[in-house]
Design a protein around this motif. Structure first.
Motif, PDB file in Angstrom:
ATOM      1  N   ARG A 343      31.804  42.313  41.997  1.00  0.00           N
ATOM      2  CA  ARG A 343      32.613  43.243  41.217  1.00  0.00           C
ATOM      3  C   ARG A 343      33.920  42.567  40.821  1.00  0.00           C
ATOM      4  N   LEU A 344      34.219  42.562  39.517  1.00  0.00           N
ATOM      5  CA  LEU A 344      35.444  41.963  39.003  1.00  0.00           C
ATOM      6  C   LEU A 344      36.546  43.014  38.924  1.00  0.00           C
ATOM      7  N   SER A 345      37.767  42.558  38.620  1.00  0.00           N
ATOM      8  CA  SER A 345      38.922  43.457  38.638  1.00  0.00           C
ATOM      9  C   SER A 345      38.844  44.549  37.578  1.00  0.00           C
ATOM     10  N   ASP A 346      38.086  44.329  36.501  1.00  0.00           N
ATOM     11  CA  ASP A 346      37.989  45.337  35.440  1.00  0.00           C
ATOM     12  C   ASP A 346      36.733  46.195  35.571  1.00  0.00           C
ATOM     13  N   ARG A 347      36.159  46.262  36.764  1.00  0.00           N
ATOM     14  CA  ARG A 347      34.962  47.051  37.081  1.00  0.00           C
ATOM     15  C   ARG A 347      33.662  46.382  36.641  1.00  0.00           C
TER      16      ARG A 347
END
Length: 384
Positions: A343-347
């Protein structure tokens, strides 16, 4: 009429594609029979082929006459299944039109790749025909004849959309012809090969088949142009301004042709390529040492993204639903070729490709909202 061998008929199987080597009358046989190269023994499904070609049977209705016993010879053998029926019926239809068969890809102007069972009326039966597996195993054959036109019949079924995307992403010299999958007769009409042009180059051959329509259209345009010229106002009145009912000068509305073209609706999901920046590597990106370069994948058509090239700097994909409360359904083809998603910081969910998973694949992504029906499936191909 030329009988040069120009059409290669391919019978795809899950063990690899087979080539139709020969299809010819053999009066000495008691009934039509199918053989493999170098073998006198009929194949296990030869009896089904005999029933298909029996006088008064389905093939006689396709060709318009009862068939004499035929010898069907393939480059190899398989034991069971009915997906050979559609390509063999198409081969009989083309032979009845006077077209010759090519035994090798290098001899072919057109490669006919078809699969599927048929019913009594030669309608193609929908089903799960392992289309993606068959396409993947056929890639070496396709590569042997990159300049040949590729015509494909893909039956309706669970992999139909993904298979069409994979075919379109092959990167051939000529765009593939996706044939109607409703029936053998419909596919033959779509091919519309003029029998007297077997020696013409593929592109010229198909252009020639369209000439009568193009000539008629040109004649209509010419007549319309002549009629319009006759109705033009005289030069004395051409420069007079036109006013509307209020006395204000009226301006003609201009339409941009590009604006008139329908544009595919934006999907509720964003897909981005994750690429290693210059001087880095996918290993460093996957372990967080360097941030990846993120490049959005464009929407090519309704329900289909532009294909992504499997170059050495492609590390994976980032996929994100536009709605914060929606979830994603990712096809098993991408999940199986990737490490567990991150999961990346922007969802977005990052799917980093495994080293062994860097193969041609087609997957689908679907947005599942918290409330309401699931969104449309979006197909994306990764190709070399």
């Amino acid at each position: 009429m030329s009988f040069q061998k120009r059409i290669l008929v391919v019978v795809p199987t899950t063990n690899g594609p087979l080539r139709l080597r020969a299809l010819k009358p053999r009066p000495g046989l008691p009934a039509s029979a199918a053989f493999a190269d170098g073998d006198y023994r009929p194949l296990p499904w030869s009896g089904d082929y005999a029933r298909l070609a029996i006088p008064g049977g389905p093939l006689s209705r396709l060709t318009g006459a009862d068939l004499p016993p035929h010898e069907l010879r393939l480059s190899g053998s398989f034991d069971a299944g009915r997906s050979w029926e559609a390509p063999i019926c198409l081969a009989h239809g083309l032979a009845a039109q006077g077209h010759g068969l090519a035994a090798e890809p290098a001899q072919a102007d057109l490669i006919l790749w078809a699969t599927g069972a048929v019913d009594l009326d030669l309608a193609v039966i929908p089903g799960d025909y392992a289309l993606l597996d068959k396409i993947e195993r056929s890639r070496p054959l396709f590569a042997e004849a990159r300049q040949a036109v590729l015509a494909v019949l893909l039956p309706d079924g669970p992999e139909r959309a993904e298979a069409e995307a994979a075919i379109r992403a092959l990167g051939r010299a000529h765009p593939p012809l996706i044939l109607p999958s409703s029936s053998v007769s419909a596919a033959l009409r779509a091919l519309a090969l003029p029998a007297d042009s077997a020696a013409a180059p593929p592109a010229a051959r198909f252009r020639r088949s369209m000439f009568p329509v193009g000539a008629a259209a040109l004649a209509c345009v010419t007549l319309a142009g002549a009629y319009g010229i006759a109705r033009l106002p005289s030069s004395a009145s051409q420069d007079l301004p036109v006013k509307d009912g209020t006395g204000t000068l009226a301006t003609a509305a201009k339409t941009d042709p590009a604006e008139a073209q329908p544009k595919p609706s934006l999907p509720p999901v964003k897909v981005e390529e994750l690429r290693a920046p210059p001087g880095s590597s996918c290993r460093r990106v996957a372990f967080g040492a360097d941030p990846p370069e993120r490049r959005a994948v464009a929407l090519e058509a309704e329900g289909r993204l532009a294909a992504t090239r499997l170059s050495s700097d492609l590390c994976g994909l980032a996929i994100r639903a536009e709605a914060a409360d929606a979830s994603l359904e990712i096809g098993p083809e991408l999940r199986g070729a990737s490490l567990p998603p991150v999961r990346l910081s922007d969802r977005a969910q990052a799917y980093f490709l495994k080293e062994a998973g860097r193969q041609n694949l087609v997957y689908a992504v679907q947005v599942i909202p918290r409330a309401g029906p699931p969104g449309a499936r979006l197909v994306h191909a990764l190709t070399r």
